[in-house]
Structure formats: C-alpha cells, structure tokens
Design a protein around this motif. Structure first.
Motif, PDB file in Angstrom:
ATOM      1  N   TYR A   1      33.364 -52.177 -54.363  1.00  0.00           N
ATOM      2  CA  TYR A   1      33.542 -51.800 -52.961  1.00  0.00           C
ATOM      3  C   TYR A   1      32.192 -51.781 -52.254  1.00  0.00           C
TER       4      TYR A   1
ATOM      5  N   GLU B   1      38.013 -58.919 -49.909  1.00  0.00           N
ATOM      6  CA  GLU B   1      39.083 -58.344 -49.103  1.00  0.00           C
ATOM      7  C   GLU B   1      38.538 -57.296 -48.141  1.00  0.00           C
TER       8      GLU B   1
ATOM      9  N   LEU C   1      39.672 -53.684 -46.174  1.00  0.00           N
ATOM     10  CA  LEU C   1      40.638 -52.597 -46.173  1.00  0.00           C
ATOM     11  C   LEU C   1      41.030 -52.304 -44.730  1.00  0.00           C
TER      12      LEU C   1
ATOM     13  N   SER D   1      44.582 -53.032 -48.830  1.00  0.00           N
ATOM     14  CA  SER D   1      43.759 -54.240 -48.893  1.00  0.00           C
ATOM     15  C   SER D   1      44.523 -55.453 -48.381  1.00  0.00           C
ATOM     16  N   ASP D   2      43.805 -56.554 -48.149  1.00  0.00           N
ATOM     17  CA  ASP D   2      44.409 -57.791 -47.655  1.00  0.00           C
ATOM     18  C   ASP D   2      45.561 -58.271 -48.536  1.00  0.00           C
TER      19      ASP D   2
ATOM     20  N   ARG E   1      35.944 -55.045 -50.232  1.00  0.00           N
ATOM     21  CA  ARG E   1      35.917 -55.001 -51.685  1.00  0.00           C
ATOM     22  C   ARG E   1      35.917 -56.425 -52.228  1.00  0.00           C
TER      23      ARG E   1
END
Length: 323
Positions: free
Chosen positions: A167, A186, A188, A262-263, A284
């Motif tokens: 992260y 990704e 958040l 997340s994505d 992340r």
C-alpha cells in the motif's frame, strides 16, 4: 553426525521403496515448524493427514525419525539426516523441472499459486483463459489464502507463486529470497450507502464522522486503511469488523457504514452502494512473488505475462518497480 550412523542409514535407504516427495516435504516442514499443526498449516493439509503420512514415512524407512517433547516433536539423529537429504532432493527436483521446461519451451508444467478473493475473481479468470488458449500444457492450481500468508507459503516451498500487495501508506516487509513481479496498481475508493454523499469525489477526511465497516488491524488491508485515515487527521469509528470486501459491501448496502474498496472489486458492487473517488487516493500495488532462481521457470514467466495482460486490459497496468 557419526559416520557409522550415516553409513547404516544409507545402507538401509538403498533397500527401501521409493520415498514420496510429498512426505519429504512434510518432514522438512516439521523440522522447520516444530509441530505437526504448524507443518500442516504451512502445507494446507489437516494435522491428522500429516501425522499419517509421517508415520508411513517411518515405516518406509524402518527407523524412528521423531521424538515427542510435550506438544512439540523433535527429530531424531536419523530424522535430521533424512531432512538434510530431503532438502537436497527437493531442490534437485525443482532444478530438474526448470531444466525440462526450458528444454521444452515451457509448454508442459503444473504450478500452484496463492490468491485472495479480489485477485481470484478480478484477474485470474481472464488470465487463465488466455494461458489455456496459448499454452494448454500449463496447469495452474490455486488456493485462497489471507494476503498476509501468501509470501510465506512461497518462501517455505508450499507454493510456486503467490500474489502479494503493498500500500502507498504501508509497504510490506520483504524477504530477499523472493522475487516480486509487479502486476497492477489499484486505487482504493470510498463505498457509501446510496445517496449519502452528494459529490462523486471527496476527501478521505469527509468520511471521518461516518460509521465504518473494516477489516481488523492485523490484516494488511485493515492496517493500511487505518494509517491512511490517521494521515488525514482522524481515527475511523469501526462498528463492524469483517475481513472480506464483498461482506463489507453488503453491509454498506444495508446502510450499516462506509468502507474502502479496490478497483478489482468494482465489478461486484451491489445495489445500494455508491462508489466515490478520493481526492488523494490510497494506492496498492499487486505483485506476484516467487522464489529467486536463475533462470526463472518458463511456465512461471508465461503465467506472469498472462496476469499482466489481464491487468492491463482492466486499465491497471503498472511499472516494473514496486513502491
């Protein structure tokens, strides 16, 4: 180690049937962990299954390999000797598999990998479909683990690879015996009950007064979100602690609080949830970890390429350098 003991053991092993690689792995893990429970957990077997296989190994060898010391098990002198040879045997098997793969162009292989829920649903289906189409001889088996456990399972030889995360506010500790191949980055996002936020983009601090649905502080995700909230000046008021993002989303849909997702989870957002972007998003990095070998197994390289392609098709392509 006395030469007489080693000689007697070697003579005996020449006369027994073929030793099972699976049982040798169990013996190695028992030596590392000190308990049957620990060995079973690292290899994803039940303790009773490990005990049965180790008892069978003793029968095959025809000698006592273990001594119980309370709850722990100590290897005998012969057990330690066999463990040392097991390390060499298992390393040789891995090198032989790599040599065969390179000689054959990596077209036939079986790999075992560690995944967690959002990777398993968001990246693997497309990646493994592409791999099966282009390289049908490669079989990939997966097991779902907590993100905190995936790297360790690769390090101890239980798995060939696993997905790991870092992260932007919380980088993971890393072992130099592992290689990390970056797959995706990704963002958040805030997940809030429908209609509770008027703007499509908010600062994380705008969620400071909300009730939160969040993973525990011992998980990478839960710890990273807490750190991000503190960096933005508040401590999240957690009223529901759940580990899976899908469960958290269901609770958000029921109006029980807010969370971050997340994505890779966005395709499965239920009705009753609005997704809001963050003005300073938490990022992340998703990577694939494998043991450091030279050269890397060809089949593993093809798996990495397939997963990277799947991530790029979702707009999550990343640079080759982790944070």
């Amino acid at each position: 180690m006395h030469r007489s003991v080693q000689f007697c053991f070697t003579v005996r092993t020449l006369a027994i049937m073929e030793l099972s690689l699976r049982r040798l792995r169990m013996l190695r893990e028992l030596h590392r962990r000190g308990t049957v429970t620990g060995a079973a957990a690292s290899l994803h077997y039940s303790p009773s299954a490990v005990s049965q296989q180790l008892a069978q190994l003793e029968r095959e060898v025809g000698a006592t390999l273990f001594e119980r010391m309370g709850r722990r098990i100590r290897l005998t002198e012969l057990g330690v000797l066999l463990t040392e040879h097991a390390e060499d045997i298992l390393d040789s098997v891995e090198r032989a598999e790599m040599a065969l793969e390179h000689a054959q162009g990596g077209v036939v292989s079986r790999l075992e990998g560690g995944v967690w829920a959002s990777v398993a649903s968001g990246l693997l289906p497309a990646a493994l479909a592409k791999l099966a189409e282009e390289h049908p001889g490669i079989e990939v088996r997966t097991i779902e683990l907590a993100p905190e456990d995936t790297a360790g399972a690769v390090l101890d030889g239980s798995l060939d690879f696993s997905f790991v995360i870092d992260y932007s506010d919380y980088a993971m500790p890393w072992d130099p015996a592992l290689v990390r191949e970056v797959i995706a980055v990704e963002r958040l996002h805030g997940a809030v009950p429908t209609g509770s936020m008027l703007e499509p983009t908010v600062a994380l601090a705008a969620l400071a007064d909300q009730r939160w649905v969040l993973a525990g502080g011992k998980s990478h995700f839960g710890r990273a979100v807490r750190i991000a909230c503190r960096r933005n000046g508040f401590e999240p008021r957690i009223v529901h602690q759940v580990e899976e993002q899908s469960t958290a989303l269901a609770m958000v849909a029921g109006g029980l609080g807010v969370t971050l997702v997340s994505d890779l989870v966005l395709d499965s957002v239920p009705e009753g949830v609005d997704i809001v972007a963050l003005t300073e998003p938490v990022l992340r990095t998703v990577s694939l970890a494998h043991r450091a070998t030279n050269p890397t197994r060809r089949s593993l390289e093809l798996v990495i390429d397939a997963v990277r392609t799947a991530a790029a098709e979702r707009g999550l392509a990343a640079s080759s350098t982790p944070p």
